[in-house]
Scaffold this motif. Structure first.
Motif, PDB file in Angstrom:
ATOM      1  N   SER A  43      81.356  13.327  18.901  1.00  0.00           N
ATOM      2  CA  SER A  43      82.501  12.485  19.343  1.00  0.00           C
ATOM      3  C   SER A  43      82.353  11.458  20.079  1.00  0.00           C
ATOM      4  O   SER A  43      81.212  11.454  21.034  1.00  0.00           O
ATOM      5  CB  SER A  43      83.117  13.657  20.007  1.00  0.00           C
ATOM      6  OG  SER A  43      84.532  13.032  20.711  1.00  0.00           O
ATOM      7  N   ASP A  44      83.152  10.433  19.870  1.00  0.00           N
ATOM      8  CA  ASP A  44      83.214   9.138  21.033  1.00  0.00           C
ATOM      9  C   ASP A  44      84.390   9.138  21.792  1.00  0.00           C
ATOM     10  O   ASP A  44      84.794   8.344  22.452  1.00  0.00           O
ATOM     11  CB  ASP A  44      83.137   7.793  20.393  1.00  0.00           C
ATOM     12  CG  ASP A  44      84.427   7.796  19.367  1.00  0.00           C
ATOM     13  OD1 ASP A  44      85.245   8.711  19.202  1.00  0.00           O
ATOM     14  OD2 ASP A  44      84.467   6.765  18.497  1.00  0.00           O
ATOM     15  N   GLY A  45      85.252  10.623  21.805  1.00  0.00           N
ATOM     16  CA  GLY A  45      86.446  10.547  22.593  1.00  0.00           C
ATOM     17  C   GLY A  45      87.532  10.011  21.967  1.00  0.00           C
ATOM     18  O   GLY A  45      88.543   9.904  22.519  1.00  0.00           O
ATOM     19  N   ASP A  50      88.293  14.250  17.447  1.00  0.00           N
ATOM     20  CA  ASP A  50      89.101  15.241  18.079  1.00  0.00           C
ATOM     21  C   ASP A  50      89.886  16.185  17.030  1.00  0.00           C
ATOM     22  O   ASP A  50      90.262  17.181  17.262  1.00  0.00           O
ATOM     23  CB  ASP A  50      90.061  14.655  19.177  1.00  0.00           C
ATOM     24  CG  ASP A  50      89.135  14.322  20.459  1.00  0.00           C
ATOM     25  OD1 ASP A  50      88.000  14.668  20.450  1.00  0.00           O
ATOM     26  OD2 ASP A  50      89.521  13.642  21.368  1.00  0.00           O
ATOM     27  N   ASP A  67      79.100  14.919  22.895  1.00  0.00           N
ATOM     28  CA  ASP A  67      80.000  13.785  23.411  1.00  0.00           C
ATOM     29  C   ASP A  67      79.136  12.510  23.785  1.00  0.00           C
ATOM     30  O   ASP A  67      78.590  12.603  24.823  1.00  0.00           O
ATOM     31  CB  ASP A  67      80.828  14.279  24.669  1.00  0.00           C
ATOM     32  CG  ASP A  67      81.827  13.298  25.148  1.00  0.00           C
ATOM     33  OD1 ASP A  67      81.864  12.163  24.582  1.00  0.00           O
ATOM     34  OD2 ASP A  67      82.698  13.749  25.675  1.00  0.00           O
ATOM     35  N   THR A  69      80.040   9.840  24.920  1.00  0.00           N
ATOM     36  CA  THR A  69      80.431   9.228  26.360  1.00  0.00           C
ATOM     37  C   THR A  69      79.729   9.722  27.323  1.00  0.00           C
ATOM     38  O   THR A  69      79.912   9.474  28.587  1.00  0.00           O
ATOM     39  CB  THR A  69      82.138   9.322  26.528  1.00  0.00           C
ATOM     40  OG1 THR A  69      82.483  10.702  26.903  1.00  0.00           O
ATOM     41  CG2 THR A  69      82.662   8.628  25.215  1.00  0.00           C
TER      42      THR A  69
END
Length: 710
Positions: A43-45, A50, A67, A69
């Protein structure tokens, strides 16, 4: 630098994926790899990854999230992705979800590690939202394609999509357009790049042309398979909700832990009784607690025999059964007022087998604290020592038992362990009554009640009340005190407009849960133009979210202008237009919904505790779970467990529950479920790419439905 992994609540156990092996040979080959049944979500946020994670959560499908980030995240390398167990090569993830086709920084070796892993174990990759470009198998949008808003567009599943992972859809995939002033969808539309082995699954018209551009397609290259998604979305948007199942089925090859179905059940409360009517002059409901004592004249709403004829015909035409939640004293009162006659009850009882029936207590009495209704809002009466005065156990018993006896004496086909109390009373109601009536649980035990309804807008989580368990219901904003469209709109305006516009100001006082209308709705058109589309979208959103909780309206909404039907028609007709016949709506009664929710809770508990292991070797799926834990899975049709067919058919596969005895569960997949071969055509691509233009849709405001009374 020390690195740690962020693992979601469901990231336990294991799940398996497609491997490039012929069916039927894996068990004989001791070197065949083990593929764990778990998904890797990188995930990159952003909203796209999501959303996919939320879909896995809802289904009960384990995944591990990394994640990007976070500075302390683990490095994605060969050791992170695979190892050896008992001498057998193990792939730790059956599928990989990335934010785009290469989200890693320049110079990173992580994409190369993933590519090698995917090639070695034939593990598919989902590019959750990526720029259309040759490295993803597509032409750049500037080469006759399109980049921009898709608000209100009508996408379509292709023939390949319907014959593959999106075969549960009829074809149309509408994109939301909820506000003309807000950009809700951004996409890249383009054709496959020259020479690319690319198969579009979902397309949309390229504006200004007669051509179609891909929104979702499969790109095969370098021994790898990618699902390339070129539109942005969040977890609540209808277009994602329609396509989410197909994304998961594609990346898991239709073999994974967890399951998802589309549910819709509708309860009609206060049947046989009459509901008080909203007074458009007083802006309250005479006869109810929201009007000061003596204000106005009650003018109750009650169904007629013609309304019964209408609802039975409606059910037949829609192949749908309502749950009638009844109060027997309503008929007794009607007979007392009409020299022993009650044509409504006679008609309903004659047609009793057309419906499901639920006990709503005899008089619809409030079963929590003793109410002081001399003030608005009401408050609980207290004793001299300040303690709360509670409705007694005997009084609760009488309400439940009296209604059950009345129903049975009139031949209603009851499920006697289900109960809906009036206004969900007896259960806690904030702010006036923060605790359950302590007399409720023993009374429920006295009367053999296993399932008691709660209000999802106030008490959404399933919980126990003594030996009984709650089943939360979604209130629809079709008000109990409205029989006519004009009454519904007038009350809606009162609740959802500011004081300056003549409203109550409730929406101003509670901005976190309600949104004020920009202007009052027209009483003639506001219902059909605003309320019906909004309530339809909310209910359909629940349907498409694997949410089995029932919705509820009231008998008043089936009377007079019959205002419930436009919303119900919107949900049912809308669903039929979107889904294929192999994906019917699942309409469960209360106890079955409660059981489904209980199973999910037990399954998640076992997953969270790391007590579930699952993997695939060739055409065999092995699952180990604690004794007594219900196990859920989705497998290809024809899969067996212990020689018997597993689950039931749904959406082109088979899914269901089985209870673990603590020993290993061994599922045999049909020979037709052999994993797809590795992709073939080699295409040279750079290690990195520029970040895609991501236009995040506006956040969804989840309005809490206000439902005065029940």
């Amino acid at each position: 630098m020390k690195r740690t992994i962020r693992t979601t609540a469901l990231a336990v156990g294991a799940l398996i994926a497609a491997v490039g092996l012929p069916a039927g040979t894996a068990q004989a080959d001791a070197t065949a790899p083990r593929i764990d049944l778990r998904v890797l979500v990188v995930s990159d946020g952003g909203p796209a990854t999501d959303a996919i994670a939320a879909e896995l959560d809802a289904a009960g499908t384990p995944y591990t999230e990394v994640d990007l980030t976070r500075s302390n995240r683990p490095a994605i390398d060969a050791a992170f992705l695979a190892d050896t167990v008992d001498g057998r090569p193990r792939a730790k993830y059956q599928a990989v979800v990335l934010p785009n086709d290469n989200p890693f920084a320049a110079g990173s070796s992580e994409m190369a590690a993933l590519a090698s892993y995917e090639q070695t174990y034939a593990v598919p990759q989902v590019d959750a939202y990526t720029y259309a470009r040759p490295a993803a198998g597509l032409q750049y949008p500037v080469a006759g394609g399109y980049s921009g808003s898709l608000d209100g567009a009508q996408a379509q599943v292709t023939t390949a999509g319907r014959g593959g992972p999106f075969g549960y859809l009829d074809g149309a995939v509408p994109f939301e357009d909820n506000s003309p002033s807000v950009g809700e969808s951004y996409a890249y539309l383009s054709a496959p790049a020259p020479g690319a082995d690319f198969t579009p699954y979902v397309q949309a018209p390229i504006p200004g042309t007669a051509r179609q551009g891909s929104l979702i397609g499969e790109y095969r290259h370098d021994g790898r398979r990618e699902l390339v998604v070129t539109f942005v979305y969040n977890r609540y948007q209808e277009q994602f909700r329609l396509l989410a199942r197909g994304i998961v089925e594609w990346m898991t090859g239709g073999v994974h832990l967890g399951a998802s179905r589309n549910y819709f059940a509708v309860h009609v409360d206060d049947v046989f009784a009459a509901d008080d009517r909203w007074d458009t002059r007083l802006n309250c409901t005479p006869g109810d607690v929201d009007c000061t004592s003596g204000a106005g004249t009650p003018n109750p709403i009650r169904m007629s025999p013609a309304d019964v004829d209408y609802v039975t015909a409606w059910q037949k035409s829609h192949h749908f059964t309502l749950d009638l939640v009844y109060n027997g004293s309503g008929s007794v009162d009607a007979r007392e007022d009409n020299n022993g006659a009650d044509a409504l009850a006679d008609r309903l009882i004659a047609d009793r087998d057309q419906f499901r029936w639920v006990n709503h207590t005899y008089t619809h009495a409030f079963l929590g604290c003793e109410q002081d209704t001399t003030v608005v809002p009401w408050k609980c009466r207290t004793n001299a020592d300040g303690s709360t005065q509670w409705v007694s156990r005997n009084a609760i018993d009488d309400e439940i038992a009296g209604n059950r006896v009345w129903g049975q004496s009139n031949g209603l086909p009851l499920q006697t362990d289900e109960l809906v109390t009036g206004e969900h009373s007896g259960l806690r109601i904030l702010p006036q009554q923060p605790d359950d009536n302590p007399n409720l649980a023993p009374a429920l035990a006295d009367e053999g009640i296993d399932w008691i309804a709660s209000d999802n807008s106030r008490d959404p989580e399933q919980r126990t009340v003594g030996d009984a368990t709650t089943v939360a219901r979604h209130p629809m904003n079709v008000f109990y005190n409205a029989g006519h469209v004009a009454e519904q709109v007038d009350e809606y305006n009162w609740l959802y407009t500011s004081r300056a516009q003549g409203g109550s100001g409730i929406c101003e006082d509670h901005p976190a849960t309600t949104t004020c209308l920009p202007a009052p709705l027209d009483t003639g058109t506001g219902y059909s133009d605003h309320i019906v589309p909004l309530e339809t979208a909310i209910a359909l959103g629940h349907v498409l979210s694997n949410d089995p909780k029932p919705h509820f309206v009231h008998q008043s909404n089936l009377a007079e202008d019959r205002i419930a039907y436009p919303v119900l028609n919107g949900v049912l007709d809308g669903y039929d237009a979107l889904f294929a016949d192999n994906t019917p709506l699942v309409n469960l009664r209360t106890k079955d919904i409660g059981t489904e929710l209980q199973r999910r809770a037990a399954w998640r508990t076992a997953l969270n505790a790391g007590r579930v292991t699952a993997y695939r070797i060739g055409d065999t799926v092995t699952v180990q779970a604690p004794s007594g834990v219900p196990v859920t899975a989705t497998l290809p049709g024809g899969s067996t467990l212990g020689g018997s067919a597993f689950g039931s058919a749904y959406a082109g596969g088979a899914s269901g529950w089985t209870t673990s005895s603590g020993s290993t569960l061994s599922f045999a997949l049909p020979s037709s479920a052999a994993a797809p071969a590795k992709a073939g055509k080699a295409v040279k691509e750079p290690a990195t790419h520029p970040a895609p233009h991501v236009e995040v849709p506006a956040g969804v405001t989840k309005k809490v439905s206000y439902n005065p009374g029940s």
